[in-house]
Design a protein around this motif. Sequence first.
Motif, PDB file in Angstrom:
ATOM      1  N   PRO A 109       0.963  -1.100  -0.049  1.00  0.00           N
ATOM      2  CA  PRO A 109      -0.143   0.031   0.051  1.00  0.00           C
ATOM      3  C   PRO A 109       0.800   1.218   0.002  1.00  0.00           C
ATOM      4  CG  PRO A 109      -0.009  -1.125   2.117  1.00  0.00           C
ATOM      5  CD  PRO A 109       0.582  -2.130   1.319  1.00  0.00           C
ATOM      6  N   SER A 110       2.028   1.187   0.674  1.00  0.00           N
ATOM      7  CA  SER A 110       2.850   2.433   0.732  1.00  0.00           C
ATOM      8  C   SER A 110       3.468   2.855  -0.908  1.00  0.00           C
ATOM      9  CB  SER A 110       4.067   2.061   1.735  1.00  0.00           C
ATOM     10  OG  SER A 110       3.619   2.113   2.865  1.00  0.00           O
ATOM     11  N   PHE A 111       3.917   1.787  -1.371  1.00  0.00           N
ATOM     12  CA  PHE A 111       4.017   2.162  -2.794  1.00  0.00           C
ATOM     13  C   PHE A 111       3.371   2.739  -3.656  1.00  0.00           C
ATOM     14  CE2 PHE A 111       4.646   1.272  -7.345  1.00  0.00           C
ATOM     15  CZ  PHE A 111       6.129   1.250  -7.662  1.00  0.00           C
ATOM     16  N   VAL A 112       1.970   2.658  -3.512  1.00  0.00           N
ATOM     17  CA  VAL A 112       1.058   3.551  -3.907  1.00  0.00           C
ATOM     18  C   VAL A 112       0.705   4.779  -3.348  1.00  0.00           C
ATOM     19  CG1 VAL A 112      -1.570   3.671  -4.692  1.00  0.00           C
ATOM     20  CG2 VAL A 112      -0.096   1.424  -4.903  1.00  0.00           C
ATOM     21  N   TYR A 113       0.479   4.498  -2.065  1.00  0.00           N
ATOM     22  CA  TYR A 113       0.092   5.960  -1.401  1.00  0.00           C
ATOM     23  C   TYR A 113       1.258   7.078  -1.320  1.00  0.00           C
ATOM     24  CZ  TYR A 113      -0.930   9.214   2.357  1.00  0.00           C
ATOM     25  OH  TYR A 113      -1.249  10.583   3.144  1.00  0.00           O
ATOM     26  N   ASN A 114       2.421   6.696  -1.115  1.00  0.00           N
ATOM     27  CA  ASN A 114       3.697   7.465  -1.250  1.00  0.00           C
ATOM     28  C   ASN A 114       3.985   8.214  -2.205  1.00  0.00           C
ATOM     29  OD1 ASN A 114       3.587   6.379   1.498  1.00  0.00           O
ATOM     30  ND2 ASN A 114       5.934   5.658   1.191  1.00  0.00           N
ATOM     31  N   GLN A 115       3.575   7.782  -3.413  1.00  0.00           N
ATOM     32  CA  GLN A 115       3.661   8.065  -4.734  1.00  0.00           C
ATOM     33  C   GLN A 115       2.696   9.372  -5.262  1.00  0.00           C
ATOM     34  OE1 GLN A 115       6.300   5.998  -7.710  1.00  0.00           O
ATOM     35  NE2 GLN A 115       5.586   4.265  -6.548  1.00  0.00           N
ATOM     36  N   ILE A 116       1.410   8.826  -4.728  1.00  0.00           N
ATOM     37  CA  ILE A 116       0.324   9.568  -5.238  1.00  0.00           C
ATOM     38  C   ILE A 116      -0.247  10.706  -4.276  1.00  0.00           C
ATOM     39  CG2 ILE A 116      -0.480   7.507  -6.738  1.00  0.00           C
ATOM     40  CD1 ILE A 116      -2.653   6.965  -4.700  1.00  0.00           C
ATOM     41  N   LYS A 144       5.803  -5.644  -4.363  1.00  0.00           N
ATOM     42  CA  LYS A 144       5.117  -6.412  -3.195  1.00  0.00           C
ATOM     43  C   LYS A 144       5.581  -5.753  -1.665  1.00  0.00           C
ATOM     44  CE  LYS A 144       5.024 -10.610  -5.839  1.00  0.00           C
ATOM     45  NZ  LYS A 144       5.549 -12.044  -5.896  1.00  0.00           N
ATOM     46  N   LYS A 145       4.642  -6.207  -0.909  1.00  0.00           N
ATOM     47  CA  LYS A 145       4.614  -5.458   0.692  1.00  0.00           C
ATOM     48  C   LYS A 145       6.008  -5.975   1.074  1.00  0.00           C
ATOM     49  CE  LYS A 145       1.591  -4.762   4.766  1.00  0.00           C
ATOM     50  NZ  LYS A 145       2.360  -5.469   5.731  1.00  0.00           N
ATOM     51  N   THR A 146       6.518  -7.277   0.812  1.00  0.00           N
ATOM     52  CA  THR A 146       7.641  -7.450   1.390  1.00  0.00           C
ATOM     53  C   THR A 146       8.962  -6.706   1.001  1.00  0.00           C
ATOM     54  OG1 THR A 146       7.809  -9.367  -0.150  1.00  0.00           O
ATOM     55  CG2 THR A 146       7.099  -9.938   1.907  1.00  0.00           C
ATOM     56  N   GLU A 147       8.698  -6.103  -0.294  1.00  0.00           N
ATOM     57  CA  GLU A 147       9.888  -5.333  -0.981  1.00  0.00           C
ATOM     58  C   GLU A 147       9.815  -3.813  -0.570  1.00  0.00           C
ATOM     59  OE1 GLU A 147      10.437  -7.503  -5.083  1.00  0.00           O
ATOM     60  OE2 GLU A 147       8.280  -6.703  -4.711  1.00  0.00           O
ATOM     61  N   PHE A 148       8.522  -3.420  -0.367  1.00  0.00           N
ATOM     62  CA  PHE A 148       8.443  -1.792   0.083  1.00  0.00           C
ATOM     63  C   PHE A 148       7.465  -1.882   1.315  1.00  0.00           C
ATOM     64  CE2 PHE A 148       7.236   2.347  -0.357  1.00  0.00           C
ATOM     65  CZ  PHE A 148       8.496   3.075  -0.727  1.00  0.00           C
ATOM     66  N   LEU A 149       8.038  -1.903   2.529  1.00  0.00           N
ATOM     67  CA  LEU A 149       7.314  -2.038   3.576  1.00  0.00           C
ATOM     68  C   LEU A 149       6.337  -0.764   3.943  1.00  0.00           C
ATOM     69  CD1 LEU A 149       9.950  -3.580   5.820  1.00  0.00           C
ATOM     70  CD2 LEU A 149       8.338  -4.776   4.803  1.00  0.00           C
ATOM     71  N   TYR A 150       5.262  -1.233   4.720  1.00  0.00           N
ATOM     72  CA  TYR A 150       4.292  -0.116   5.048  1.00  0.00           C
ATOM     73  C   TYR A 150       4.804   0.476   6.433  1.00  0.00           C
ATOM     74  CZ  TYR A 150      -0.086   2.297   6.543  1.00  0.00           C
ATOM     75  OH  TYR A 150      -1.145   3.267   6.856  1.00  0.00           O
ATOM     76  N   ASN A 151       4.721   1.552   6.644  1.00  0.00           N
ATOM     77  CA  ASN A 151       4.844   2.574   7.957  1.00  0.00           C
ATOM     78  C   ASN A 151       3.895   3.382   8.117  1.00  0.00           C
ATOM     79  OD1 ASN A 151       6.038   3.871   9.737  1.00  0.00           O
ATOM     80  ND2 ASN A 151       8.060   4.408   9.098  1.00  0.00           N
ATOM     81  N   THR A 156       7.242   9.258   3.520  1.00  0.00           N
ATOM     82  CA  THR A 156       7.965   9.890   2.742  1.00  0.00           C
ATOM     83  C   THR A 156       8.819   9.020   1.741  1.00  0.00           C
ATOM     84  OG1 THR A 156       9.689  10.154   4.381  1.00  0.00           O
ATOM     85  CG2 THR A 156       8.190  11.993   4.269  1.00  0.00           C
ATOM     86  N   ALA A 157       9.159   7.656   2.474  1.00  0.00           N
ATOM     87  CA  ALA A 157      10.023   6.606   1.263  1.00  0.00           C
ATOM     88  C   ALA A 157       9.512   6.627   0.073  1.00  0.00           C
ATOM     89  CB  ALA A 157      10.188   5.597   2.050  1.00  0.00           C
ATOM     90  N   LYS A 158      10.469   6.716  -0.949  1.00  0.00           N
ATOM     91  CA  LYS A 158      10.269   6.547  -2.351  1.00  0.00           C
ATOM     92  C   LYS A 158      11.105   5.354  -3.020  1.00  0.00           C
ATOM     93  CE  LYS A 158       7.239   9.795  -2.538  1.00  0.00           C
ATOM     94  NZ  LYS A 158       7.598  10.961  -3.272  1.00  0.00           N
ATOM     95  N   PRO A 159      10.163   4.531  -3.900  1.00  0.00           N
ATOM     96  CA  PRO A 159      11.396   3.330  -4.396  1.00  0.00           C
ATOM     97  C   PRO A 159      12.283   4.025  -5.118  1.00  0.00           C
ATOM     98  CG  PRO A 159       8.900   3.726  -5.773  1.00  0.00           C
ATOM     99  CD  PRO A 159       9.147   4.736  -4.360  1.00  0.00           C
ATOM    100  N   SER A 160      13.461   3.224  -5.197  1.00  0.00           N
ATOM    101  CA  SER A 160      14.621   3.624  -5.966  1.00  0.00           C
ATOM    102  C   SER A 160      14.314   3.231  -7.474  1.00  0.00           C
ATOM    103  CB  SER A 160      15.586   2.931  -5.609  1.00  0.00           C
ATOM    104  OG  SER A 160      15.586   1.508  -5.896  1.00  0.00           O
ATOM    105  N   SER A 161      15.154   3.733  -8.397  1.00  0.00           N
ATOM    106  CA  SER A 161      15.004   3.473  -9.755  1.00  0.00           C
ATOM    107  C   SER A 161      15.283   1.928 -10.152  1.00  0.00           C
ATOM    108  CB  SER A 161      16.004   4.185 -10.792  1.00  0.00           C
ATOM    109  OG  SER A 161      17.356   3.730 -10.220  1.00  0.00           O
ATOM    110  N   TYR A 162      15.912   1.353  -9.440  1.00  0.00           N
ATOM    111  CA  TYR A 162      16.102  -0.036  -9.637  1.00  0.00           C
ATOM    112  C   TYR A 162      14.479  -0.777  -9.181  1.00  0.00           C
ATOM    113  CZ  TYR A 162      17.395  -5.046  -8.617  1.00  0.00           C
ATOM    114  OH  TYR A 162      17.550  -6.336  -8.876  1.00  0.00           O
TER     115      TYR A 162
END
Length: 497
Positions: A109-116, A144-151, A156-162
């Motif tokens: 969920p953080s991958f989505v929310y943190n970016q939008i 996946k949630k294991t790859e981008f944890l929910y806090n 403020t955390a954003k995914p890297s280019s990789y």
Amino acid sequence: MKKVSFLLAFLLFTFMLHAQGDEDRGTGLDFSQEKYESVPMSAPILTRSYTSLPRSFSLKPYAPTPGDQGRQPSCVGWASGYGARTIAYAIRNNWKNNKIKINQNAFSPSFVYNQIKAYGDNNCTRGSYIADAMKLMNNSGILKKTEFLYNPNSCTAKPSSYSMQRARNNKILTFERLARWDNPYNLVGKVKKAIANKNPVVVGMFKYGKLSGYGELWTPPSVPSGGGHAMVVVGYDDSKYGGAFEIMNSWGTRFRNGGFFWVRYNDFKTYIKTAYVLIDNAKSTPDTNTNVTTTTTTTTTVKRNRISGEIALRLSNGRDMSPTLSSEAKRNFNIVKAGNNKKIKATYSIDKAYSSGTQFRIYLKSKQRGYVYLIGYGGSDKSVNKLYPFENFSPFFNYTNSEIAIPNEEYYIEFDNKPGQDILCVLYSKERLDINSIISKARYGSGDFVANVKKALQYKMFKGDDLTFESDKIAFKAASSSSSSKVVPIFISVNHQ
């Protein structure tokens, strides 16, 4: 006494957990009519296409264990990413009732929310839009949630280019809205149709008052109030509570019935403001399969790349406009050079000529998921126009054995006062097409209309030898061993006098 005191304390603690009100939970859904209506609406299938739906259907066996967003206003990320995207992924991988596997592969969920979320909102106080979440997963994918944890305390955390490169492996095929902003016509039927076809639906609830409480059935407030909250529809049952949807929330498993609750159809229509269907890629299968028998040295290629469709032109009196298949339909199917005569060669021709003012509809059927487009050519003025999809509608045909009526079930097409040979071109495609580019090439090409369309599609068309046409109706089946075959154009000639 110690045991009694401990028991009372435990019961009080349990009661407090279950009694947590909406004020203790995050929501976070923002609404925008402009943003909502910018999303293409699902194809306007006929009312009778809804009549054969099962009385109940559930995607709950594919759902992850409901998570808890805490007080962070990230419900859109939970509903769209963790909920709907995970359900679609579990369906694709056939993980029914495999809760361990589903939870291990749930999306973030953080991958989505943190970016939008709103730009500059580092304190996580602002909500977000479902449309933005869907666009992100469609264009960029999701981790996946294991790859981008929910806090729950930081956003403020954003995914890297990789990480963004890895996320692309999890893009969804497309998404659509199911209703207009202020006119939820047949919203219940459309959501049921999506669920029965194993497509999760993300909804936005508005002014719902309060969701927390006891029991699995939600009761609407006496006075509507409150903001918006995004959740996932996971099932329906026509017999339960007189007809109701089951919804997955993001307030943990202690919310109502293990994190799920039911909303009656009538209350659903009243309090659901926006509804989006998420459509995932189908499970990948090879386009060809080569089998070698043990008794001979013959290699047999099995054609796996298939597409089929059916078209009917029906007068306002209910009678079909009878077609005739061209004797050279297959032989000329891939020929892109214009003929020398003035009459354009079509796949089918309508037997009878019709006078100006005659009214009819076009009915399109598809046997599988795919894209459908309709282009019209006027012989008198050589005009070329897109007839379908209409503005703000999706070309994607998500349902098998369903029909679209053009222009719709209430209106007809009427022959104008310009007699001549008109051509209807229906494009059945396995991929999204740049229809505006095709129309431009059809309009300004050096050949006739049919030749120009074929030239625009020549590297994507099924071959004539791959096609089988029906002679008594406008229908076809195509099967190819080539993965590059994507489109079947059907040309129908209609004369009016």
